[in-house]
Design a protein around this motif. Structure first.
Motif, PDB file in Angstrom:
ATOM      1  N   ALA A  48       0.823  -1.276   0.047  1.00 54.38           N
ATOM      2  CA  ALA A  48       0.043  -0.083  -0.076  1.00 54.38           C
ATOM      3  C   ALA A  48       0.957   1.377  -0.072  1.00 54.38           C
ATOM      4  O   ALA A  48       1.910   1.253   0.557  1.00 54.38           O
ATOM      5  CB  ALA A  48      -0.772  -0.032   1.216  1.00 54.38           C
ATOM      6  N   ILE A  49       0.312   2.034  -0.657  1.00 54.79           N
ATOM      7  CA  ILE A  49       1.073   3.704  -0.925  1.00 54.79           C
ATOM      8  C   ILE A  49      -0.057   4.590  -0.655  1.00 54.79           C
ATOM      9  O   ILE A  49      -1.204   4.426  -1.183  1.00 54.79           O
ATOM     10  CB  ILE A  49       1.612   3.738  -2.397  1.00 54.79           C
ATOM     11  CG1 ILE A  49       2.749   2.900  -2.500  1.00 54.79           C
ATOM     12  CG2 ILE A  49       2.207   5.479  -2.077  1.00 54.79           C
ATOM     13  CD1 ILE A  49       4.084   3.081  -1.717  1.00 54.79           C
TER      14      ILE A  49
ATOM     15  N   ILE B 183      -3.474   3.442  -2.299  1.00 53.00           N
ATOM     16  CA  ILE B 183      -3.855   2.676  -3.440  1.00 53.00           C
ATOM     17  C   ILE B 183      -2.800   1.543  -3.209  1.00 53.00           C
ATOM     18  O   ILE B 183      -1.771   1.503  -2.256  1.00 53.00           O
ATOM     19  CB  ILE B 183      -3.553   3.305  -4.654  1.00 53.00           C
ATOM     20  CG1 ILE B 183      -3.873   2.700  -6.007  1.00 53.00           C
ATOM     21  CG2 ILE B 183      -2.014   3.600  -4.913  1.00 53.00           C
ATOM     22  CD1 ILE B 183      -3.842   3.148  -7.179  1.00 53.00           C
ATOM     23  N   ARG B 184      -2.963   0.175  -3.705  1.00 57.06           N
ATOM     24  CA  ARG B 184      -2.148  -0.831  -3.522  1.00 57.06           C
ATOM     25  C   ARG B 184      -1.561  -1.260  -4.892  1.00 57.06           C
ATOM     26  O   ARG B 184      -2.141  -1.138  -6.056  1.00 57.06           O
ATOM     27  CB  ARG B 184      -3.019  -1.984  -3.145  1.00 57.06           C
ATOM     28  CG  ARG B 184      -3.703  -1.786  -1.619  1.00 57.06           C
ATOM     29  CD  ARG B 184      -4.330  -3.227  -1.233  1.00 57.06           C
ATOM     30  NE  ARG B 184      -5.446  -3.491  -2.169  1.00 57.06           N
ATOM     31  CZ  ARG B 184      -5.738  -4.921  -2.341  1.00 57.06           C
ATOM     32  NH1 ARG B 184      -5.225  -5.771  -1.758  1.00 57.06           N
ATOM     33  NH2 ARG B 184      -6.593  -5.153  -3.295  1.00 57.06           N
ATOM     34  N   TRP B 185      -0.432  -1.741  -4.837  1.00 61.16           N
ATOM     35  CA  TRP B 185       0.168  -2.139  -6.038  1.00 61.16           C
ATOM     36  C   TRP B 185      -0.362  -3.290  -6.367  1.00 61.16           C
ATOM     37  O   TRP B 185      -0.396  -3.473  -7.677  1.00 61.16           O
ATOM     38  CB  TRP B 185       1.778  -2.676  -5.558  1.00 61.16           C
ATOM     39  CG  TRP B 185       2.581  -1.440  -5.259  1.00 61.16           C
ATOM     40  CD1 TRP B 185       3.187  -1.385  -4.011  1.00 61.16           C
ATOM     41  CD2 TRP B 185       3.034  -0.329  -6.081  1.00 61.16           C
ATOM     42  NE1 TRP B 185       3.808  -0.089  -4.200  1.00 61.16           N
ATOM     43  CE2 TRP B 185       3.817   0.418  -5.220  1.00 61.16           C
ATOM     44  CE3 TRP B 185       2.953   0.169  -7.464  1.00 61.16           C
ATOM     45  CZ2 TRP B 185       4.437   1.547  -5.694  1.00 61.16           C
ATOM     46  CZ3 TRP B 185       3.348   1.466  -7.654  1.00 61.16           C
ATOM     47  CH2 TRP B 185       4.430   1.822  -6.880  1.00 61.16           C
TER      48      TRP B 185
ATOM     49  N   TYR C 278      -8.631   4.388  -2.254  1.00 63.35           N
ATOM     50  CA  TYR C 278      -9.436   4.916  -1.315  1.00 63.35           C
ATOM     51  C   TYR C 278      -8.983   6.398  -0.916  1.00 63.35           C
ATOM     52  O   TYR C 278      -8.045   6.736  -1.020  1.00 63.35           O
ATOM     53  CB  TYR C 278      -8.680   4.195   0.201  1.00 63.35           C
ATOM     54  CG  TYR C 278      -8.713   2.489  -0.045  1.00 63.35           C
ATOM     55  CD1 TYR C 278      -7.291   1.882  -0.807  1.00 63.35           C
ATOM     56  CD2 TYR C 278      -9.488   1.720   0.525  1.00 63.35           C
ATOM     57  CE1 TYR C 278      -7.536   0.695  -0.704  1.00 63.35           C
ATOM     58  CE2 TYR C 278      -9.383   0.507   0.350  1.00 63.35           C
ATOM     59  CZ  TYR C 278      -8.721  -0.191  -0.441  1.00 63.35           C
ATOM     60  OH  TYR C 278      -8.371  -1.566  -0.648  1.00 63.35           O
ATOM     61  N   TYR C 279     -10.061   7.131  -0.573  1.00 62.42           N
ATOM     62  CA  TYR C 279     -10.198   8.473  -0.398  1.00 62.42           C
ATOM     63  C   TYR C 279     -10.601   9.056   0.791  1.00 62.42           C
ATOM     64  O   TYR C 279     -11.688   8.314   1.227  1.00 62.42           O
ATOM     65  CB  TYR C 279     -10.826   9.270  -1.786  1.00 62.42           C
ATOM     66  CG  TYR C 279     -10.096   8.930  -3.022  1.00 62.42           C
ATOM     67  CD1 TYR C 279     -10.604   7.954  -3.743  1.00 62.42           C
ATOM     68  CD2 TYR C 279      -9.191   9.504  -3.379  1.00 62.42           C
ATOM     69  CE1 TYR C 279     -10.034   7.661  -5.037  1.00 62.42           C
ATOM     70  CE2 TYR C 279      -8.472   9.672  -4.547  1.00 62.42           C
ATOM     71  CZ  TYR C 279      -8.937   8.328  -5.348  1.00 62.42           C
ATOM     72  OH  TYR C 279      -8.539   8.123  -6.627  1.00 62.42           O
TER      73      TYR C 279
ATOM     74  N   SER D  85      -3.274   7.145  -8.537  1.00 59.59           N
ATOM     75  CA  SER D  85      -2.933   6.250  -9.410  1.00 59.59           C
ATOM     76  C   SER D  85      -1.612   5.565  -9.272  1.00 59.59           C
ATOM     77  O   SER D  85      -0.713   6.242  -8.607  1.00 59.59           O
ATOM     78  CB  SER D  85      -3.174   7.079 -11.021  1.00 59.59           C
ATOM     79  OG  SER D  85      -2.221   7.908 -11.089  1.00 59.59           O
ATOM     80  N   ARG D  86      -1.267   4.601  -9.883  1.00 59.28           N
ATOM     81  CA  ARG D  86       0.149   4.065  -9.907  1.00 59.28           C
ATOM     82  C   ARG D  86       0.599   3.626 -11.401  1.00 59.28           C
ATOM     83  O   ARG D  86      -0.203   3.303 -11.945  1.00 59.28           O
ATOM     84  CB  ARG D  86       0.106   2.891  -9.023  1.00 59.28           C
ATOM     85  CG  ARG D  86      -0.531   1.625  -9.531  1.00 59.28           C
ATOM     86  CD  ARG D  86      -0.946   0.564  -8.543  1.00 59.28           C
ATOM     87  NE  ARG D  86      -1.544  -0.555  -8.854  1.00 59.28           N
ATOM     88  CZ  ARG D  86      -2.449  -1.096  -9.687  1.00 59.28           C
ATOM     89  NH1 ARG D  86      -2.836  -0.031 -10.752  1.00 59.28           N
ATOM     90  NH2 ARG D  86      -2.728  -2.169 -10.097  1.00 59.28           N
ATOM     91  N   ASP D  87       2.108   3.740 -11.486  1.00 58.61           N
ATOM     92  CA  ASP D  87       2.424   3.368 -12.639  1.00 58.61           C
ATOM     93  C   ASP D  87       3.577   2.071 -11.986  1.00 58.61           C
ATOM     94  O   ASP D  87       4.634   2.523 -11.669  1.00 58.61           O
ATOM     95  CB  ASP D  87       3.346   4.377 -13.247  1.00 58.61           C
ATOM     96  CG  ASP D  87       3.888   3.926 -14.716  1.00 58.61           C
ATOM     97  OD1 ASP D  87       4.341   2.663 -15.004  1.00 58.61           O
ATOM     98  OD2 ASP D  87       3.852   4.836 -15.593  1.00 58.61           O
ATOM     99  N   ILE D  88       3.173   0.690 -12.424  1.00 61.78           N
ATOM    100  CA  ILE D  88       3.927  -0.210 -11.762  1.00 61.78           C
ATOM    101  C   ILE D  88       5.284  -0.281 -12.402  1.00 61.78           C
ATOM    102  O   ILE D  88       6.225  -0.342 -11.691  1.00 61.78           O
ATOM    103  CB  ILE D  88       3.217  -1.437 -11.973  1.00 61.78           C
ATOM    104  CG1 ILE D  88       1.940  -1.456 -10.901  1.00 61.78           C
ATOM    105  CG2 ILE D  88       3.904  -2.582 -11.567  1.00 61.78           C
ATOM    106  CD1 ILE D  88       0.828  -2.654 -11.005  1.00 61.78           C
TER     107      ILE D  88
END
Length: 122
Positions: free
Chosen positions: A33-34, A51-53, A59-60, A71-74
Motif C-alpha cells: 500500500a502507498i 492505493i495498492r500495488w 481509497y479516499y 494512481s500508480r505506474d507499476i
C-alpha cells in the motif's frame, strides 16, 4: 537509503491543479500500500488517499474526494496524486507513505518520504 521520494509540489493559484509523484524503491517498494498524507501548519497529519500495488482499488478521504485522484505506474514504481480545484486550505507538506495495508492511520505505514510543499495562493 532513500525509499520514497516525493516530487511535484510548488506554488499554485487557487483553482489550479498539481500532480504529485512518489517514487518507491527498496523495502518501501515491497509494501503493498502507498498512501498520501498531508500536514498543514498547526494541524495533525491527514490521510488523503491510498492505493495498492497488487490491485487497482483506491481509497479516499471524504474531505478531498472528487478533487484528488490517486494512481500508480507499476513499471516506474511510482504513485501519483492528481489534485484539482486547489484551495488555500490545501496548503501543506504532502507526504507519501508505504505500508502493508491501505489504512487511514499514519501508524500503519512504516516508510515515509521527506515531503513536498504545496502552497495555494488566493
Amino acid at each position: 537509503q532513500v525509499q520514497l521520494v516525493e516530487s511535484g509540489g510548488g506554488l499554485v493559484q487557487a483553482g489550479g491543479s498539481l500532480r504529485l509523484s512518489c517514487a518507491a524503491s527498496g523495502r518501501a517498494r515491497s509494501r503493498d500500500a502507498i498512501a498520501w498524507f498531508r500536514r498543514a501548519p498547526g494541524k495533525e497529519r491527514e490521510f488523503l488517499a491510498a492505493i495498492r500495488w497488487s490491485g487497482s482499488t483506491t481509497y479516499y478521504a471524504n474531505s478531498v474526494k472528487g478533487r484528488v485522484t490517486i494512481s500508480r505506474d507499476i513499471p516506474k514504481n511510482t504513485v501519483y496524486l492528481q489534485m484539482s480545484s486547489l484551495k488555500p486550505e490545501d496548503t501543506a507538506v504532502y507526504y507519501c507513505a508505504a505500508g502493508f495495508l491501505a489504512r487511514v492511520w499514519p501508524d500503519e505505514y512504516d516508510y515515509w518520504g521527506q515531503g513536498t510543499q504545496v502552497t495555494v495562493s488566493s
